[in-house]
Design a protein around this motif. Structure first.
Motif, PDB file in Angstrom:
ATOM      1  N   TYR A 185     -10.966  -9.227   0.344  1.00 18.00           N
ATOM      2  CA  TYR A 185     -11.023  -9.611  -1.080  1.00 18.00           C
ATOM      3  C   TYR A 185     -12.612 -10.119  -1.230  1.00 18.00           C
ATOM      4  CZ  TYR A 185     -10.176 -14.384   0.155  1.00 18.00           C
ATOM      5  OH  TYR A 185     -10.133 -15.644   0.577  1.00 18.00           O
ATOM      6  N   ASN A 238     -10.445  -7.620  -6.212  1.00 20.20           N
ATOM      7  CA  ASN A 238     -10.339  -6.336  -4.936  1.00 20.20           C
ATOM      8  C   ASN A 238      -9.644  -6.757  -4.152  1.00 20.20           C
ATOM      9  OD1 ASN A 238     -12.081  -4.832  -6.561  1.00 20.20           O
ATOM     10  ND2 ASN A 238     -13.848  -5.827  -5.932  1.00 20.20           N
ATOM     11  N   GLU A 278      -7.175  -6.575  -1.032  1.00 19.86           N
ATOM     12  CA  GLU A 278      -6.300  -5.382  -0.498  1.00 19.86           C
ATOM     13  C   GLU A 278      -5.774  -5.923   0.616  1.00 19.86           C
ATOM     14  OE1 GLU A 278      -8.069  -1.115   0.320  1.00 19.86           O
ATOM     15  OE2 GLU A 278      -9.601  -2.100  -0.997  1.00 19.86           O
TER      16      GLU A 278
END
Lengths: 273, 247
Positions: free
Chosen positions: A223, A253, A255
């Motif tokens: 992230y 973000n 993931e």
């Protein structure tokens, strides 16, 4: 049982190419043999094909020695591409190989499947590297054998030819066993129902590509935080995410990914594939 | 597929691969006949008897050239190649691979000899009947056997590089000293003394026997002995190569 290695040892001088390798290949399996350079893949294949004999342990191909005619009638192999008789036409070589087998595939079908139909009258000595490679692959299928052994099948193939080969292996796979070595993990994942990883002449792993990835364990979590991009490997990502949220930190973000086959392989062998 | 059918398939492949190389076919098939025309034709044209003897000697030379030289060099150069390795993975035994090589060598030898015979028929007063020609054919095949075995021995005991000079030396020395190029009575005395013990001379004697020289039994016995010796040498060489390459 198609092929069985039991505690196979092979030495070249002081080097132990195979050091107690054991595995068994069942009917109708597509199996990838993975390992770094010098792991013993080629030696294992040569012994399976009867080109070399083990120093210790036993190898049986269709229940007998790989050197018997009965076993070899059920086996298809690729020649190294540089070695065809130069002056023979492609179709003559295919016909020659077919004559050795009790129920070969139709020659036209073999030529078609490997994109050799238009090249069938060409002399082998005039083929390009990729064309010769396709002919070599075609020969392993020409006799319609129960086991096909391919050493680095997609080395030297362009993308199109590689896709075609994969398609062909998958289509005909259910009726036969395929054992292949490869350096491409993508290929192993795309084709093989089972992966064997060997290194230093020993079997390190035997299972599906899914299991190979899981064996490495953990998830990778990335992230963008306040201080830049963060990469974390965590045993339990759920707990980590809960704690991250609870801490009130700002992040974007996020993931979570499973480790790739390549990472799994590297962690297993401690080297390059 | 029967073993015989497989031998035929292997012979076909080897034969086509050779036949389509002009660089192989021309020197192999044409040179013995060319030597014959250059060196012995003036002599051979004089009398039927001389014509018979020289043509038969050159038929022997043609067969020795192919079986001993071409065949020996071929094995030495091919035994390490990937195609040979691939053939071992096919369901055909060592017997099929060996027999097919021998059949190919003998067929090429006969083809080469046929060119010499055709030249002799066209240009000399050679005087052999049909039965005699059949005898020549039979003796050519039987007499070729020890040379095939010498070829195999050279093929397995020499490296690809050394094979050419060694096979050339064997071929030319044996042809000369065996009296294949000139009648044995014209050989220098020292050479004439060892000549009768050479396989090439025995081969010539065997072929000359169709014109009634009566030396066939002795020649056949001598050639059989050479065949036995070189069968052993070839077998040991083959096994040694097997151990090195496929152990």
């Amino acid at each position: 049982m198609v092929l069985r290695f039991e505690n196979v040892v092979k030495r070249y001088g002081a080097v132990r190419a195979l050091d107690g390798l054991s595995f068994a290949l069942e009917r109708n399996q597509i199996v990838a043999l993975l390992g770094p350079n010098g792991a013993g893949k080629t030696t294992a294949l040569e012994i399976a094909l009867g080109l070399r004999s083990p120093d210790a342990g036993s190898v049986t191909l269709f229940g007998g020695s790989p050197r018997t005619l009965a076993a070899r009638r059920r086996l298809g192999v690729t020649p190294q591409e540089s070695g065809f008789p130069d002056m023979l036409a492609v179709e003559e070589i295919v016909a020659f190989v077919c004559r050795h087998y009790p129920s070969p595939a139709a020659e036209a079908q073999t030529l078609e499947a490997f994109g050799l139909r238009d090249l069938r009258k060409r002399r082998a000595g005039t083929l390009s590297g990729g064309e010769a490679r396709r002919l070599a692959l075609a020969l392993s299928f020409a006799g319609n054998p129960e086991l096909i052994v391919l050493d680095e099948p997609s080395a030297g193939l362009d993308v199109q030819a590689r896709r075609r080969l994969w398609e062909f292996v998958r289509d005909t796979g259910p009726q036969r066993s395929v054992l292949f070595t490869t350096h491409y993990l993508e290929e192993a994942q795309a084709l093989a129902s089972r992966i064997l990883v060997i290194d230093r002449g020993r079997l390190l792993f035997d299972g599906t590509s899914q299991q190979l990835r899981e064996r490495v364990g953990g998830r990778r979590l990335t992230y963008d935080g306040e201080n830049g991009h963060v990469v974390v490997t965590a045993g339990d990502t759920d707990v980590y995410v809960r704690e991250l949220v609870a801490s009130g930190a700002v992040f974007t973000n996020l993931e979570i990914t499973k480790p790739s086959l390549e990472e799994a392989f590297l962690s297993l062998t401690g080297g390059a594939p | 597929m029967s073993a015989l059918g497989l031998v035929r398939a292997h012979v076909k492949v080897q034969f086509l691969d050779l036949l389509r190389w002009p660089g192989y076919v021309v020197p192999t098939v044409v040179f013995p006949a060319m030597f014959y025309v250059l060196f012995d034709l003036p002599f051979a044209r004089t009398r039927a008897q001389a014509a018979d003897a020289t043509a038969l000697a050159f038929i022997a030379f043609a067969i020795v050239g192919v079986t001993l030289y071409q065949f020996g060099v071929g094995i030495a150069q091919e035994r390490g190649r990937p195609w040979e390795r691939y053939l071992r993975t096919l369901p055909a035994g060592a017997g099929v691979r060996f027999c097919s090589r021998i059949v190919t060598a003998v067929l090429f030898g006969l083809l080469t000899a046929a060119v010499v015979a055709a030249v002799a028929r066209a240009l000399t007063p050679i005087d052999l009947g049909l039965v005699q020609w059949l005898g020549v054919l039979l003796f050519s095949i039987a007499g070729g056997v020890p040379f095939v075995l010498i070829g195999i021995s050279i093929g397995y005991w020499t490296s690809a590089r050394a094979a050419v000079p060694i096979a050339t030396a064997c071929n030319l020395l044996l042809a000369y000293a065996g009296g294949l190029w000139m009648p044995p009575r014209y050989l220098p005395e020292f050479v004439a003394r060892i000549s009768p013990y050479l396989p090439t001379r025995m081969f010539a004697d065997l072929l000359w026997s169709v014109t009634g020289s009566g030396r066939a039994p002795a020649a056949l016995a001598g050639l059989a002995l050479y065949a036995l010796i070189f069968a052993a040498v070839a077998t040991i060489g083959y096994r040694r190569d097997e151990r090195k390459r496929y152990a």
